[in-house]
Design a protein around this motif. Structure first.
Motif, mmCIF file in Angstrom:
data_model
loop_
_atom_site.group_PDB
_atom_site.id
_atom_site.type_symbol
_atom_site.label_atom_id
_atom_site.label_comp_id
_atom_site.label_asym_id
_atom_site.label_seq_id
_atom_site.Cartn_x
_atom_site.Cartn_y
_atom_site.Cartn_z
ATOM 1 N N GLY A 11 90.918 32.858 61.653
ATOM 2 C CA GLY A 11 91.939 31.903 62.078
ATOM 3 C C GLY A 11 92.280 31.003 60.885
ATOM 4 O O GLY A 11 91.997 31.356 59.732
ATOM 5 N N SER A 12 92.843 29.828 61.151
ATOM 6 C CA SER A 12 93.220 28.909 60.050
ATOM 7 C C SER A 12 92.026 28.650 59.146
ATOM 8 O O SER A 12 92.153 28.605 57.918
ATOM 9 N N THR A 13 90.848 28.459 59.758
ATOM 10 C CA THR A 13 89.658 28.124 58.985
ATOM 11 C C THR A 13 89.247 29.289 58.090
ATOM 12 O O THR A 13 89.069 29.116 56.875
ATOM 13 N N ARG A 66 88.285 40.220 63.783
ATOM 14 C CA ARG A 66 88.618 40.756 65.115
ATOM 15 C C ARG A 66 90.136 40.825 65.289
ATOM 16 O O ARG A 66 90.668 41.853 65.648
ATOM 17 N N SER A 67 90.832 39.690 65.041
ATOM 18 C CA SER A 67 92.306 39.694 65.089
ATOM 19 C C SER A 67 92.829 39.313 63.712
ATOM 20 O O SER A 67 92.559 38.214 63.237
ATOM 21 N N PRO A 68 93.578 40.203 63.070
ATOM 22 C CA PRO A 68 94.161 39.825 61.779
ATOM 23 C C PRO A 68 95.090 38.627 61.953
ATOM 24 O O PRO A 68 95.700 38.462 63.007
ATOM 25 N N VAL A 83 81.647 36.590 56.535
ATOM 26 C CA VAL A 83 82.413 35.573 57.264
ATOM 27 C C VAL A 83 82.911 36.199 58.558
ATOM 28 O O VAL A 83 83.517 37.279 58.531
ATOM 29 N N ILE A 84 82.653 35.534 59.679
ATOM 30 C CA ILE A 84 83.200 35.991 60.965
ATOM 31 C C ILE A 84 84.301 35.013 61.355
ATOM 32 O O ILE A 84 84.055 33.802 61.481
ATOM 33 N N GLY A 85 85.518 35.523 61.542
ATOM 34 C CA GLY A 85 86.626 34.661 61.966
ATOM 35 C C GLY A 85 87.718 34.593 60.919
ATOM 36 O O GLY A 85 87.454 34.327 59.752
ATOM 37 N N VAL A 120 90.955 31.826 57.077
ATOM 38 C CA VAL A 120 91.985 32.130 56.069
ATOM 39 C C VAL A 120 91.914 31.150 54.889
ATOM 40 O O VAL A 120 92.170 31.527 53.745
ATOM 41 N N GLN A 121 91.519 29.914 55.149
ATOM 42 C CA GLN A 121 91.354 28.957 54.046
ATOM 43 C C GLN A 121 90.068 29.216 53.271
ATOM 44 O O GLN A 121 90.012 29.080 52.059
ATOM 45 N N LEU A 122 89.037 29.573 54.014
ATOM 46 C CA LEU A 122 87.697 29.718 53.443
ATOM 47 C C LEU A 122 87.555 30.971 52.578
ATOM 48 O O LEU A 122 86.934 30.939 51.500
HETATM 49 P P1 NAP Z 1 90.645 29.963 65.599
HETATM 50 O O1 NAP Z 1 92.047 29.896 65.145
HETATM 51 O O2 NAP Z 1 90.361 29.938 67.046
HETATM 52 O O3 NAP Z 1 90.015 31.260 64.927
HETATM 53 C C1 NAP Z 1 88.727 31.685 65.253
HETATM 54 C C2 NAP Z 1 88.507 33.052 64.653
HETATM 55 O O4 NAP Z 1 87.214 33.518 64.998
HETATM 56 C C3 NAP Z 1 89.491 34.089 65.180
HETATM 57 O O5 NAP Z 1 89.824 34.976 64.148
HETATM 58 C C4 NAP Z 1 88.678 34.776 66.268
HETATM 59 O O6 NAP Z 1 89.121 36.066 66.588
HETATM 60 C C5 NAP Z 1 87.330 34.801 65.605
HETATM 61 N N1 NAP Z 1 86.249 34.975 66.554
HETATM 62 C C6 NAP Z 1 85.862 34.124 67.530
HETATM 63 N N2 NAP Z 1 84.834 34.650 68.223
HETATM 64 C C7 NAP Z 1 84.578 35.848 67.669
HETATM 65 C C8 NAP Z 1 83.653 36.881 67.959
HETATM 66 N N3 NAP Z 1 82.781 36.766 68.961
HETATM 67 N N4 NAP Z 1 83.675 38.000 67.204
HETATM 68 C C9 NAP Z 1 84.559 38.112 66.195
HETATM 69 N N5 NAP Z 1 85.473 37.177 65.872
HETATM 70 C C10 NAP Z 1 85.474 36.065 66.604
HETATM 71 O O7 NAP Z 1 89.775 28.777 64.957
HETATM 72 P P2 NAP Z 1 89.953 28.063 63.550
HETATM 73 O O8 NAP Z 1 90.259 29.053 62.502
HETATM 74 O O9 NAP Z 1 88.787 27.194 63.353
HETATM 75 O O10 NAP Z 1 91.229 27.179 63.746
HETATM 76 C C11 NAP Z 1 91.393 26.389 64.915
HETATM 77 C C12 NAP Z 1 92.486 25.383 64.693
HETATM 78 O O11 NAP Z 1 92.001 24.325 63.860
HETATM 79 C C13 NAP Z 1 93.686 25.908 63.972
HETATM 80 O O12 NAP Z 1 94.530 26.658 64.782
HETATM 81 C C14 NAP Z 1 94.300 24.615 63.477
HETATM 82 O O13 NAP Z 1 95.007 23.959 64.483
HETATM 83 C C15 NAP Z 1 93.075 23.803 63.117
HETATM 84 N N6 NAP Z 1 92.817 23.972 61.680
HETATM 85 C C16 NAP Z 1 93.775 23.516 60.833
HETATM 86 C C17 NAP Z 1 93.634 23.705 59.505
HETATM 87 C C18 NAP Z 1 94.704 23.240 58.607
HETATM 88 O O14 NAP Z 1 95.238 22.176 58.729
HETATM 89 N N7 NAP Z 1 95.076 24.062 57.694
HETATM 90 C C19 NAP Z 1 92.512 24.345 59.001
HETATM 91 C C20 NAP Z 1 91.547 24.789 59.877
HETATM 92 C C21 NAP Z 1 91.720 24.608 61.229
HETATM 93 P P3 NAP Z 1 90.237 36.255 67.757
HETATM 94 O O15 NAP Z 1 91.515 35.711 67.178
HETATM 95 O O16 NAP Z 1 90.245 37.684 68.009
HETATM 96 O O17 NAP Z 1 89.766 35.445 68.931
#
Ligand code: NAP
Length: 541
Positions: A187-189, A209-211, A183-185, A191-193
């Motif tokens: 963020g919220s996604t 990349r970023s905890p 799994v790469i990433g 952490v749930q996955l």
């Molecule tokens: P995100 O918060 O932007 O996280 C993306 C993750 O991918 C980060 O850890 C990022 O690292 C990593 N990443 C991106 N490009 C990369 C690369 N080239 N190499 C290594 N790591 C890379 O996206 P998300 O997790 O999809 O969430 C986005 C938003 O959707 C959330 O903030 C929230 O608003 C919403 N969401 C909500 C829920 C909920 O209701 N619980 C669930 C899912 C999503 P870096 O941080 O270093 O960039």
């Protein structure tokens, strides 16, 4: 308003997610002839595509739902305190059926261009199939997190296993059992996955990349009679929600952050008080201090304390250290989780800390980082979204004098007036544009306010003989100054803050914190004041 014709409408709404569905209902109620154009095959918006294992909302179901219809909120049955993706998708189907919305929605219809015809005072909307539609008003309900940011690692196309993307997860699901999954990433996604995949896969490797800063949270099915009791008190629940800055008065990812600000300062706390905070509150205790959001030094102290709290859960010290964030807390959206840190105590889970050496390439058999190669059968990309502006910049939007919205936002910054309109783009309303409360609030509460304001505005124009409305550049400038001043005293503007909140996650995107942080009630007050005064800051024509 316009003469009825199969291709002319009073309003075209782009998107049939939470915002678009309510926009259609509201505009219909006001007698505005409306058509919704939706690229997908059904309603749901981002909740239709993000079907990854573990997908759920981090706001309570009874608050992350429409408040405009008591009938809907009384009839619909939520089964859990925080709803999982399938239930939210089913809820939006229920709403679409209940309000008979589908007859005015064209599915599988992607908008590719929109041009404002200045002489006619109308928008020409073009679809991917080449059809042209005309409308007096366009309501862009195209979503703030609807465009996945698919990464472009070298060699991605050479991978011989399965590549999965959380933002467009296969509808039929994917069996991960017996597989070596990466799994790469995180963020919220991610952490749930991650906790869900760890239980299913033979082995899980997390490329981080970023905890994350993530707070453990119990999600549970409602007890017998509990939902009925809540529904009996819905009027009070909605009233409290309406008055709350983040649009969610009960516990949520946002209200946790909000509540922290009312706590005593970390800088004044003794070591004993700090230790007690993590003994009693775990990772939450490490961050629950009043100065953390405003003082970068306090924030760094909290990060260190957070690392100590993580080390109390995660048994391997090296893994615990790798899970400790080095960016300020608050810069990225708050996250809540179910068993995230415990997952890293499992024998079948490996953490790769990309701060020690980034991903170099995807190979036919796995992922190569500067630290070594990992053999994998499946790679899951949870790499985020081109948030807030991404959906509209992918449509060729041209306003007055052929001004391109994508060019304007990329050269000047994601400027708007009130987070609803952009100078140079008359009769275009954007639901939850940059400069609106959306990003840091309960999205559903925020969108209801937006849709109601937009509906009232369109009705006002019609009833008072106006055909056009356009934000004035000066008003837009002042609004951006105001939103920027609000975040100036916070860690959100620290140069080390990079996230979808400020566009830092998209290479080359103009950076600006895109939310409105004074809360929904204050935002509503300002919007109403502007409307009551005859739409100050707008030019009506
Ligand atoms: P995100 O918060 O932007 O996280 C993306 C993750 O991918 C980060 O850890 C990022 O690292 C990593 N990443 C991106 N490009 C990369 C690369 N080239 N190499 C290594 N790591 C890379 O996206 P998300 O997790 O999809 O969430 C986005 C938003 O959707 C959330 O903030 C929230 O608003 C919403 N969401 C909500 C829920 C909920 O209701 N619980 C669930 C899912 C999503 P870096 O941080 O270093 O960039």
């Amino acid at each position: 308003m316009t003469k009825p014709s199969p291709s002319r409408f009073d309003a075209i709404v782009i998107g049939a997610g939470f915002s678009g569905l309510y926009a259609l209902h509201r505009l219909r109620e006001l007698g505005v002839r409306t058509l919704v154009l939706e690229a997908a095959e059904d309603v749901g918006g981002t909740w239709l595509f993000n079907r990854y294992p573990g997908a759920r909302c981090d706001i309570e179901s009874i608050e992350y739902s429409y408040s405009f219809s008591d009938e809907i909120q009384q009839e619909w049955v939520w089964t859990e305190t925080m709803p999982a993706q399938p239930e939210i998708e089913a809820y939006l189907h229920f709403v679409a059926d209940k309000l008979d919305l589908r007859r005015d929605i064209r599915f599988n219809t992607r908008v590719v261009a929109m041009t404002y015809d200045e002489a006619a005072g109308e928008w020409m909307v073009q679809t991917q199939s080449g059809e042209s539609l005309v409308a007096s008003f366009v309501v862009a309900a195209s979503g703030i997190l609807s465009v996945p940011l698919d990464p472009d690692f070298p060699g991605m196309e050479t991978f011989t296993g399965a590549s999965l993307f959380t933002g467009h997860w296969p509808k039929e699901g994917f069996d991960l059992s017996g597989k070596r999954v990466g799994v790469i990433g995180t963020g919220s996604t991610g952490v749930q996955l991650i906790p869900v995949v760890a239980k299913e896969a033979e082995h899980l490797t997390v490329f981080q990349r970023s905890p994350a800063y993530t707070l453990p949270w119990e999600v549970r099915p409602f007890d017998d009679g509990e939902l009925d009791e809540l529904k009996a008190n819905y009027a009070e629940i909605r009233a409290a929600q309406r008055q709350h800055a983040v649009g969610a008065a009960r516990l949520s990812a946002f209200s946790v952050l909000f509540d922290m600000m009312a706590k005593p300062p970390l800088k004044a706390a003794s070591r004993q008080e700090q230790l007690r905070a993590i003994e009693e509150g775990g990772v939450m205790g490490a961050l629950s201090w009043g100065d953390v959001f405003f003082d970068i030094e306090a924030n760094r102290m909290a990060a260190k304390l957070y690392g100590e709290a993580v080390a109390r859960i995660v048994k391997d010290p090296e893994t615990a250290a790798s899970l400790t964030p080095s960016h300020p807390f608050g810069c990225k959206r708050p996250i809540i989780d179910q068993g995230y840190y415990d997952t890293f105590n499992r024998d079948n889970v490996t953490l790769v800390d990309l701060r020690k050496g980034p991903i170099v390439e995807i190979t036919p058999t796995g992922i190569r980082t500067e630290q070594g190669h990992h053999d994998l059968d499946v790679i899951i990309y949870a790499t985020g979204f081109d948030a807030m502006t991404g959906a509209l910049t992918r449509i060729n939007v041209h306003g007055r004098d052929r001004l391109s919205l994508a060019d304007f936002w990329s050269s000047e910054g994601p400027y708007t007036y009130l987070g609803i309109a952009v100078a140079g783009f008359p009769n275009l309303f954007i639901v939850q544009a940059p400069g609106s409360p959306s990003a840091a609030t309960n999205f559903v509460a925020a969108l209801e306010q937006h849709i109601e304001w937009i509906g009232d505005c369109i009705a006002y124009l019609r009833d008072n003989g106006y055909r056009t409305i356009e934000a004035l550049p000066d008003a837009q400038h002042e609004w951006i100054e105001h939103t920027t001043a609000l975040v100036a005293p916070t860690v959100l503007v620290d140069p080390s803050c990079s996230s979808w909140y400020n566009g830092g996650n998209v290479p080359g995107k103009k950076r600006m914190y895109m939310g409105y942080t004074a809360g929904i009630p204050e935002y509503r007050r300002r919007c109403d004041e502007i409307a009551d005064a005859g739409y100050t800051g707008f030019k009506l024509g």
